[in-house]
Design an enzyme around this catalytic site. Structure first.
Site, PDB file in Angstrom:
ATOM      1  CG  HIS A  42      47.724  40.219  46.434  1.00 40.39           C
ATOM      2  ND1 HIS A  42      47.171  40.747  47.580  1.00 40.39           N
ATOM      3  CD2 HIS A  42      46.864  40.507  45.420  1.00 40.39           C
ATOM      4  CE1 HIS A  42      46.012  41.306  47.266  1.00 40.39           C
ATOM      5  NE2 HIS A  42      45.794  41.173  45.975  1.00 40.39           N
ATOM      6  CD  GLU A  67      46.584  44.116  42.802  1.00 36.99           C
ATOM      7  OE1 GLU A  67      45.458  43.949  42.349  1.00 36.99           O
ATOM      8  OE2 GLU A  67      47.076  43.387  43.658  1.00 36.99           O
ATOM      9  CB  SER A  94      37.897  49.065  43.892  1.00 31.31           C
ATOM     10  OG  SER A  94      38.108  48.720  45.248  1.00 31.31           O
ATOM     11  CD  GLU A 144      44.357  40.614  49.914  1.00 29.95           C
ATOM     12  OE1 GLU A 144      44.264  39.441  49.510  1.00 29.95           O
ATOM     13  OE2 GLU A 144      43.569  41.511  49.567  1.00 29.95           O
ATOM     14  CG  ASN A 190      43.747  37.341  43.788  1.00 27.69           C
ATOM     15  OD1 ASN A 190      43.651  36.186  44.190  1.00 27.69           O
ATOM     16  ND2 ASN A 190      44.325  38.297  44.501  1.00 27.69           N
ATOM     17  CD1 TRP A 191      38.606  33.915  41.014  1.00 24.09           C
ATOM     18  CD2 TRP A 191      38.392  31.710  41.405  1.00 24.09           C
ATOM     19  NE1 TRP A 191      38.118  33.334  39.869  1.00 24.09           N
ATOM     20  CE2 TRP A 191      37.975  31.984  40.080  1.00 24.09           C
ATOM     21  CE3 TRP A 191      38.343  30.404  41.862  1.00 24.09           C
ATOM     22  CZ2 TRP A 191      37.516  30.975  39.220  1.00 24.09           C
ATOM     23  CZ3 TRP A 191      37.893  29.395  41.014  1.00 24.09           C
ATOM     24  CH2 TRP A 191      37.474  29.693  39.711  1.00 24.09           C
ATOM     25  CE  LYS A 192      41.700  39.851  46.736  1.00 19.95           C
ATOM     26  NZ  LYS A 192      41.816  41.110  47.453  1.00 19.95           N
ATOM     27  N   GLY A 204      39.909  46.144  47.423  1.00 19.21           N
ATOM     28  CA  GLY A 204      38.765  45.703  48.214  1.00 19.21           C
ATOM     29  C   GLY A 204      38.060  46.814  48.969  1.00 19.21           C
TER      30      GLY A 204
HETATM   31  C1  PEP Z   1      43.275  42.295  44.362  1.00 21.14           C
HETATM   32  O1  PEP Z   1      43.201  41.819  45.476  1.00 21.14           O
HETATM   33  O2  PEP Z   1      44.213  41.997  43.612  1.00 21.14           O
HETATM   34  C2  PEP Z   1      42.230  43.237  43.957  1.00 21.14           C
HETATM   35  C3  PEP Z   1      42.473  44.030  42.963  1.00 21.14           C
HETATM   36  O3  PEP Z   1      41.074  43.219  44.693  1.00 21.14           O
HETATM   37  P1  PEP Z   1      39.742  44.071  44.413  1.00 21.14           P
HETATM   38  O4  PEP Z   1      39.489  44.026  42.917  1.00 21.14           O
HETATM   39  O5  PEP Z   1      38.682  43.389  45.187  1.00 21.14           O
HETATM   40  O6  PEP Z   1      40.022  45.458  44.871  1.00 21.14           O
END
Ligand code: PEP
Length: 249
Positions: free
Chosen positions: A94, A166, A212, A96, A9-11, A172
Site C-alpha cells: 500500500h 491506486e 476515493s 502508505e 481497507n480499514w487502515k 483519501g
Molecule cells: C486506500 O487507502 O487503499 C484507499 C483507496 O483509500 P480511499 O478510498 O480512502 O481513497
C-alpha cells in the site's frame, strides 16, 4: 471470467468493538452475490472478525505482513500468523507502507513470496504520485513497481495475485481518477502482464482500482472492461457506503 473483488481497507481505524460492529453490519447485508467481498481489518481484529462472518460470502484480509517468516522481529506479524486467523488475503505495498515505512519493491517482493507460501492472496498495490503523473512518468512508475515487486514468480503463483492500481493523489483526497484514466492505466497494466506472463494469465488477473471510490462513482469506474473491482479506504468504514460500492457492479 476473472473475479470481481471489492476489498475494504480499514487502515488504523476502529477499536476491536467498533470493528466487530462494522463487520457484523456488512455481514448481514451480504447476500452471496457475484462479487468477492473482503474486509481488511487491523491485525488484532482478524481472529475475532473471522468468528462472526459468513465465510461463504465474506472474506478476511490483513493490511500488511512481515518480510520475515518467523523469529526475533518484535512487533511484526507473519504471513503464517495471518493465515492462522482464518484470513485469506493480505494487502502488500500500500502506498502508505511505501511512503511512511520505507517499504521498497525489494522488501515487497519478499512479502509477496511469503504470502503465497502461506496461501494468502496478495493484493499488490501500485500507483504513481501526482508529480510523476504530471511529468508523464506514471506508466513507467507502475511498470517498475510490477517488475520489481512481483519477481521470479511462476505462472501458477502469478495467477494467484490481485493487483490494486491506486494513484496516490487519489487516496483519501476525495479526488478520484476519471473512469477513462482508470481504464487507460488498467489496460496498460494488463498489457504489461501479458508481455511477461502471456495473454491468458493477463486476462485472468483481477485489477482493482483504489482512490476515493464511493457509491456515487463506483458504477462508472466498474463499467470499464479492465476495472475488476475496488480497494476501498474511507468508504469501507461505513457499511452502507461499502455495500453501495459492492452492489455497484
Ligand atoms: C486506500 O487507502 O487503499 C484507499 C483507496 O483509500 P480511499 O478510498 O480512502 O481513497
Amino acid at each position: 471470467m476473472r473475479k470481481h473483488i471489492v476489498a475494504g481497507n480499514w487502515k488504523m481505524n476502529t477499536t476491536l468493538q467498533k470493528g466487530l460492529e462494522l463487520a457484523k453490519n456488512v455481514n448481514t447485508q451480504i447476500s452471496g452475490n457475484d462479487v468477492i467481498v473482503v474486509l481488511c481489518s487491523p491485525f488484532i481484529h482478524l481472529s475475532e472478525v473471522s468468528k462472526i462472518i459468513n465465510k461463504d460470502a465474506l472474506f478476511l484480509g490483513a493490511q500488511n505482513c512481515a518480510d520475515k517468516e518467523n523469529g526475533a522481529y518484535t512487533g511484526e506479524v507473519s504471513a503464517a500468523m495471518i493465515k492462522s486467523t482464518g484470513a485469506s488475503y493480505v494487502i502488500i505495498g500500500h502506498s502508505e507502507r511505501r511512503a511512511y515505512y520505507g517499504e521498497t519493491n525489494e522488501i515487497l517482493a519478499t512479502k509477496v513470496k511469503l504470502a503465497l507460501q502461506y496461501e494468502l492472496t496478495p493484493i499488490f498495490c501500485i500507483g504513481e504520485v501526482l508529480e510523476e503523473r504530471e511529468a508523464e512518468e506514471h506508466f513507467n512508475v507502475v511498470k517498475t513497481q510490477l517488475n520489481e515487486g512481483l519477481v521470479d514468480l511462476s505462472d501458477e503463483n502469478f495467477s494467484k495475485i490481485v493487483i490494486a492500481y491506486e494513484p496516490v493523489w487519489a487516496i483519501g483526497t476525495g479526488k478520484t481518477a476519471t473512469p477513462d484514466q482508470a481504464q487507460e492505466m488498467h489496460k496498460i497494466i494488463r498489457d504489461h502482464i501479458a508481455d511477461s506472463y502471456g495473454q491468458k494469465i493477463a486476462e485472468g488477473t483481477s485489477i482493482l482500482y483504489g482512490g476515493s471510490c464511493k457509491p456515487s462513482n463506483a458504477g462508472d469506474l466498474f463499467t470499464n472492461p479492465d476495472v475488476d473491482g475496488g480497494l476501498i479506504g474511507g468508504a469501507s468504514l461505513n457499511a452502507e457506503d461499502f455495500m453501495g460500492i459492492v452492489t455497484a457492479f
